[in-house]
Design an enzyme around this catalytic site. Structure first.
Site, PDB file in Angstrom:
ATOM      1  N   HIS A  72      18.615  39.015   0.973  1.00 50.26           N
ATOM      2  CA  HIS A  72      17.222  38.571   0.778  1.00 50.26           C
ATOM      3  C   HIS A  72      16.489  38.888   2.083  1.00 50.26           C
ATOM      4  CE1 HIS A  72      19.435  36.288  -2.223  1.00 50.26           C
ATOM      5  NE2 HIS A  72      18.299  35.986  -2.833  1.00 50.26           N
TER       6      HIS A  72
ATOM      7  N   GLU B 107      15.663  43.597  -1.158  1.00 48.98           N
ATOM      8  CA  GLU B 107      14.462  42.752  -1.253  1.00 48.98           C
ATOM      9  C   GLU B 107      13.858  42.992  -2.640  1.00 48.98           C
ATOM     10  OE1 GLU B 107      12.699  40.255   0.416  1.00 48.98           O
ATOM     11  OE2 GLU B 107      11.412  40.453  -1.329  1.00 48.98           O
TER      12      GLU B 107
ATOM     13  N   GLY C  97      19.275  40.774  -4.737  1.00 52.66           N
ATOM     14  CA  GLY C  97      20.276  40.787  -3.678  1.00 52.66           C
ATOM     15  C   GLY C  97      21.646  40.284  -4.116  1.00 52.66           C
TER      16      GLY C  97
ATOM     17  N   ASP D  69      20.070  34.719   2.271  1.00 57.37           N
ATOM     18  CA  ASP D  69      18.972  33.863   2.746  1.00 57.37           C
ATOM     19  C   ASP D  69      17.902  33.724   1.659  1.00 57.37           C
ATOM     20  OD1 ASP D  69      17.174  32.500   4.342  1.00 57.37           O
ATOM     21  OD2 ASP D  69      16.619  34.240   5.555  1.00 57.37           O
TER      22      ASP D  69
HETATM   23  C1  LIG Z   1      13.683  33.474   3.270  1.00 51.84           C
HETATM   24  S1  LIG Z   1      12.995  35.033   2.923  1.00 51.84           S
HETATM   25  C2  LIG Z   1      14.003  36.121   3.832  1.00 51.84           C
HETATM   26  C3  LIG Z   1      13.881  36.008   5.307  1.00 51.84           C
HETATM   27  C4  LIG Z   1      14.766  36.964   6.073  1.00 51.84           C
HETATM   28  N1  LIG Z   1      16.144  36.933   5.621  1.00 51.84           N
HETATM   29  C5  LIG Z   1      14.727  36.644   7.549  1.00 51.84           C
HETATM   30  O1  LIG Z   1      15.608  35.917   8.044  1.00 51.84           O
HETATM   31  O2  LIG Z   1      13.822  37.140   8.219  1.00 51.84           O
HETATM   32  C6  LIG Z   1      13.567  35.333   1.278  1.00 51.84           C
HETATM   33  C7  LIG Z   1      13.160  36.686   0.700  1.00 51.84           C
HETATM   34  O3  LIG Z   1      13.937  36.881  -0.486  1.00 51.84           O
HETATM   35  C8  LIG Z   1      13.156  37.589  -1.436  1.00 51.84           C
HETATM   36  N2  LIG Z   1      13.829  37.354  -2.729  1.00 51.84           N
HETATM   37  C9  LIG Z   1      13.712  36.319  -3.602  1.00 51.84           C
HETATM   38  N3  LIG Z   1      14.615  36.408  -4.598  1.00 51.84           N
HETATM   39  C10 LIG Z   1      15.344  37.522  -4.347  1.00 51.84           C
HETATM   40  C11 LIG Z   1      16.452  38.142  -4.995  1.00 51.84           C
HETATM   41  N4  LIG Z   1      16.999  37.615  -6.108  1.00 51.84           N
HETATM   42  N5  LIG Z   1      16.967  39.270  -4.448  1.00 51.84           N
HETATM   43  C12 LIG Z   1      16.429  39.816  -3.318  1.00 51.84           C
HETATM   44  N6  LIG Z   1      15.372  39.269  -2.659  1.00 51.84           N
HETATM   45  C13 LIG Z   1      14.846  38.142  -3.159  1.00 51.84           C
HETATM   46  C14 LIG Z   1      11.782  37.006  -1.268  1.00 51.84           C
HETATM   47  O4  LIG Z   1      10.801  37.912  -1.742  1.00 51.84           O
HETATM   48  C15 LIG Z   1      11.720  36.803   0.267  1.00 51.84           C
HETATM   49  O5  LIG Z   1      11.154  37.938   0.877  1.00 51.84           O
END
Ligand SMILES: C[S@@+](CC[C@H](N)C(=O)[O-])C[C@H]1O[C@@H](n2cnc3c(N)ncnc32)[C@H](O)[C@@H]1O
Length: 281
Positions: free
Chosen positions: A41, A114, A140, A160
């Protein structure tokens, strides 16, 4: 999907997560053999802390801003220096893929999933042209299943999720369980918001049934509005992580405290006997 990390970038939860992410990447760099970083994520990769979202939430002021201004003990300063160097002086704050990119050597690789198209496009721009790094616009959890074991057989997975969906715990557990079957020696770092400690405890217990690990939580303020406590569940942590975290956590807790309830948890979990069969990375 409503979640936008722009509001939360550089907050106390990001500081804890990214500081320990960097310690784990540095451990992987101790051997010349290549490693792979998988971010399930990834987010947008770079966040403007002077932008309207970050200014409106003000969360970075109680996170990375405090750390940048802090005077640290020599031991904590040494452990935090690589993280602080990688995030720079602002106002742009890098997300996990961008931080990880700065610790990749020529032989290492990163796969970053993402789901949100705008965030994936922003991430590609943030990472620039780099043959070691791939951004994949896909789910993810599904990506993780397709990408393990990595050809290098060494590496770290950061999971995450936004935890805005009720099934994020279930999906995180299922994907770690499936990934461990294919890659028992992999290191998995799972972030969780600790809004209801019973749910976080149960998740950690369930993960502990799969493998050995380390639970690291930091409470900046009493439960209430917004996030007061953050947690990391690290499966197959580097052997140095517990000792490094024991130096960092008292200091980070003191620096990031927002009220008198601030405290931390550093607890090994899982069965030693399971881990002793797993080759270390
Ligand atoms: C908490 S943020 C990530 C922050 C990043 N890991 C950091 O530490 O800088 C979560 C991200 O996951 C994305 N997201 C949500 N569901 C997802 C999925 N099933 N698979 C991949 N990305 C996803 C959201 O769009 C968001 O950008």
């Amino acid at each position: 999907m409503n979640y936008r990390h722009e509001f939360h970038a550089g907050n106390f939860a990001d500081v804890l997560k990214h500081a320990l992410l960097v310690r784990t990447l540095l451990y992987l760099r101790r051997k010349d053999k290549a490693f792979r970083y998988i971010d399930t994520h990834s987010g947008a990769g770079l966040y403007d802390l002077s932008g309207s979202e970050a200014q409106r939430s003000g969360e970075a002021r109680d996170g990375i801003d405090r750390l940048r201004a802090a005077s640290l003990s020599p031991a904590a300063a040494e452990l935090l220096a690589p993280y602080l160097d990688s995030v720079g002086a602002g106002p742009l704050y890098p997300g996990s893929p961008k931080i990880a990119q700065s610790f990749l050597r020529p032989q290492d690789k990163a796969l970053c999933c993402e789901l949100l198209p705008q965030a994936a496009a922003a991430l590609r721009r943030a990472l620039g042209r780099d043959a070691r790094v791939k951004v994949i616009e896909r789910d993810g959890y599904e990506g993780l299943n397709a990408f393990v074991p990595p050809p290098e057989r060494r590496g770290l997975v950061l999971i995450d999720p936004p935890f805005e969906r009720r099934d994020d715990y279930e999906r995180a557990f299922d994907s770690v369980a499936a990934a461990l079957k294919k890659w028992p020696g992999g290191t998995f770092m799972i972030w969780q918001p600790v809004k209801e400690p019973e749910i976080a405890d149960a998740f950690c217990r369930e993960i502990g049934g799969l493998a050995e690990g380390l639970r690291i939580d930091l409470q900046a303020r009493a439960p209430g509005k917004g996030l007061g406590r953050t947690g990391l569940v690290v499966v197959n942590p580097p052997y140095v992580l517990e000792e490094e975290a024991s130096v960092l956590l008292p200091e980070l807790t003191r620096l990031l405290a927002q009220d008198g309830t601030a405290r931390f948890w550093l607890e090994p979990f899982g069965k030693k006997t399971d881990a002793s069969k797993v080759p270390s990375q």
